[in-house]
Design an enzyme around this catalytic site. Structure first.
Site, mmCIF file in Angstrom:
data_model
loop_
_atom_site.group_PDB
_atom_site.id
_atom_site.type_symbol
_atom_site.label_atom_id
_atom_site.label_comp_id
_atom_site.label_asym_id
_atom_site.label_seq_id
_atom_site.Cartn_x
_atom_site.Cartn_y
_atom_site.Cartn_z
ATOM 1 N N TYR A 1 68.271 29.500 134.472
ATOM 2 C CA TYR A 1 69.064 29.778 133.268
ATOM 3 C C TYR A 1 68.172 30.461 132.247
ATOM 4 O O TYR A 1 67.053 30.016 131.991
ATOM 5 C CB TYR A 1 69.591 28.462 132.688
ATOM 6 N N ASP B 1 60.176 33.008 131.787
ATOM 7 C CA ASP B 1 60.991 32.279 130.821
ATOM 8 C C ASP B 1 60.427 30.869 130.705
ATOM 9 O O ASP B 1 60.678 30.005 131.553
ATOM 10 C CB ASP B 1 62.451 32.256 131.265
ATOM 11 N N LYS C 1 62.442 25.860 122.471
ATOM 12 C CA LYS C 1 62.362 24.400 122.531
ATOM 13 C C LYS C 1 61.107 23.832 121.846
ATOM 14 O O LYS C 1 61.115 23.701 120.633
ATOM 15 C CB LYS C 1 62.553 23.936 123.973
HETATM 16 C C1 LIG Z 1 67.173 26.213 126.969
HETATM 17 C C2 LIG Z 1 66.806 27.414 127.744
HETATM 18 C C3 LIG Z 1 67.184 28.704 127.344
HETATM 19 C C4 LIG Z 1 68.135 28.956 126.211
HETATM 20 O O1 LIG Z 1 67.640 28.514 124.998
HETATM 21 P P1 LIG Z 1 68.690 28.235 123.798
HETATM 22 O O2 LIG Z 1 67.797 27.915 122.639
HETATM 23 O O3 LIG Z 1 69.539 27.094 124.251
HETATM 24 O O4 LIG Z 1 69.477 29.477 123.598
HETATM 25 C C5 LIG Z 1 66.689 29.782 128.045
HETATM 26 N N1 LIG Z 1 65.875 29.617 129.101
HETATM 27 C C6 LIG Z 1 65.498 28.395 129.528
HETATM 28 C C7 LIG Z 1 64.568 28.284 130.674
HETATM 29 C C8 LIG Z 1 65.966 27.253 128.877
HETATM 30 O O5 LIG Z 1 65.618 26.045 129.337
#
Ligand SMILES: *Cc1c(COP(=O)(O)O)cnc(C)c1O
Length: 434
Positions: A146, A241, A274
């Site tokens: 994601y 990511d 995060k």
């Molecule tokens: C949480 C997450 C996102 C999206 O971040 P948001 O602040 O919720 O938009 C993107 N990539 C990864 C790997 C994530 O865990």
């Protein structure tokens, strides 16, 4: 509160009248596991209290950001001080520079970084930057990873390697995902074939190095090495990511974990979120100077944000990073996570329940399988009913794990040995019900 009133249920019913599904992000609605979501009234350390006043040991921590636990005193102090100085200026501040310097000092693959407000925004902007910097349109991602909800990323695999993706959300036109190629995670053969077919048209390959959005699945070292080699060979940018793994799995993030196994290993662009905001809306993307100077106002790739680098969010993020860089922080966090995993595994073994666990730093996953899965399709063969029994059994006993089997779990510095022992004791009872 009267003992027979369920305030969580009352709030959920009220919420559903005014907010679609009663929540502002879908997984919170407990749709996968059934039952009533817990409305949080307050949190401190490793715990939150729901609307009924019930205490829960929190292994979600806002889906990762709360690595210090809730309400850490030095973070609270920094935020209180920042609030008195002003909420938002739409003009640069010294604190943004400090946070950028702090991030770059911990993650040396990045020469420059841009601050934004959400992981979605950071991922989306990183892809635009990769496309702008390479002059190419096509992007490659993996099933089960994601990267936020940007249109081009809400996509599942097409019918073969020669075909690109299909939208996974209504409202995303097929044309928007026609440049997105989706491959199986950890499948080297498929990766190589895809690069032979499309490598010269690829702007970037984007990956969750330890995928936390299919519970907890590591990219194997040979797979990761091949991703790096192929990106270099074909001139595609390699985007890590690390929105979830950044400052969560190690001080140097997941890239430092892979650099131990692959000497000199570095991604070209890193996406963060995060933990770097410590619970405030803050995210970032960064990379090599030659790539980053393509961004506006220096270069032709447009990107902007009214609240980007927000002074309260940056204060929260900075205070958090200053705590986690203290010597021994990750050793202690990792040991706690391993202790929890060993305890859960022991409890499952005792009950004869097939179970496998994995963790890195303060991030963990467990599966109702004997062996750890390597890709999304395998994760999704989990028996939902058994998972839900486990989830609700733990929840009833005051332990809050992710309300969906495809989500990772998170340890914080505030969790104690007693919290872990309480969790394992609850699990020992619950596994008998499976
Ligand atoms: C949480 C997450 C996102 C999206 O971040 P948001 O602040 O919720 O938009 C993107 N990539 C990864 C790997 C994530 O865990």
């Amino acid at each position: 509160m009267t003992p027979d009133t369920d305030y969580n249920l009352q709030l959920f019913q009220r919420a559903q009248k005014v907010i679609p599904g009663g929540v502002n992000s879908p997984v919170r609605a407990f749709k996968a596991v059934g039952g009533t979501p817990r409305f949080v009234s307050r949190a401190q350390g490793a715990y939150f209290w729901d609307a009924n006043g019930k205490r829960h040991i929190d292994y979600i921590g806002s889906w990762g950001p709360m690595i210090l636990g809730h309400g850490h005193h030095s973070v609270v102090e920094a935020v209180q001080k920042a609030i008195l100085e002003g909420f938002s200026f739409g003009a640069p501040t010294e604190r943004e520079v400090e946070l950028a310097e702090e991030i770059l000092s911990l993650v040396p693959s990045m020469d420059m970084v841009r601050l934004v407000s959400s992981g979605t925004e950071a991922g989306m902007s990183a892809i635009r930057l990769a496309r702008g910097a390479t002059g190419r349109s096509k992007i490659l991602k993996f099933e089960g990873c994601y990267h936020g909800h940007a249109d081009a990323l809400l996509v599942k695999a097409g019918s073969g390697l020669a075909t690109f993706g299909n939208p996974t959300s209504a409202g995303v036109p097929a044309e928007v995902v026609q440049h997105t190629l989706v491959l199986e995670y950890n499948n080297i053969e498929q990766l190589e074939e895809a690069f032979v077919l499309h490598g010269k048209e690829l702007a970037c390959l984007m990956i969750e190095p330890i995928a936390g959005n299919m519970n907890f699945v590591r990219a194997s070292v040979p797979f990761m090495q091949r991703c790096r080699e192929l990106c270099t060979q074909y001139g595609a940018l390699f985007i890590f990511d690390e929105v979830m793994t950044g400052f969560r799995v190690a001080l140097g993030s997941a890239q430092a974990v892979y650099a131990k196994a692959i000497p000199g290993f570095e991604p070209d662009i890193t996406v963060m979120g995060k933990v770097i905001g410590g619970g405030m809306p803050l995210a970032a993307f960064g990379g090599k100077r030659a790539v980053m100077v393509q961004l506006a106002p220096l270069g032709p790739v447009y990107q902007a944000g009214t609240l980007s680098g927000n002074p309260v969010a940056t204060a929260c993020g900075l205070a958090t990073l200053r705590e986690i860089r203290k010597p021994g922080f990750y050793e202690a966090l990792g040991a706690k996570t391993q202790k929890l995993m060993a305890g859960l595994k022991g409890a499952a073994d005792l009950a004869g329940v097939p179970f496998s666990v994995d963790s890195e730093g303060g991030m963990f996953g467990f599966f109702l399988f004997d062996a750890l899965p390597q890709n999304y399709a395998t994760v999704m063969t989990t028996d939902n009913t058994r998972f839900n029994t486990l989830f609700h059994g733990m929840l009833d006993r005051g332990v809050y794990f992710a309300p969906a089997l495809y989500e990772a779990g998170f340890m914080s510095a505030a969790h104690t040995d007693a919290d872990i022992a309480e969790t394992v004791a609850a699990a020992t009872e619950v596994f008998k019900l499976l």
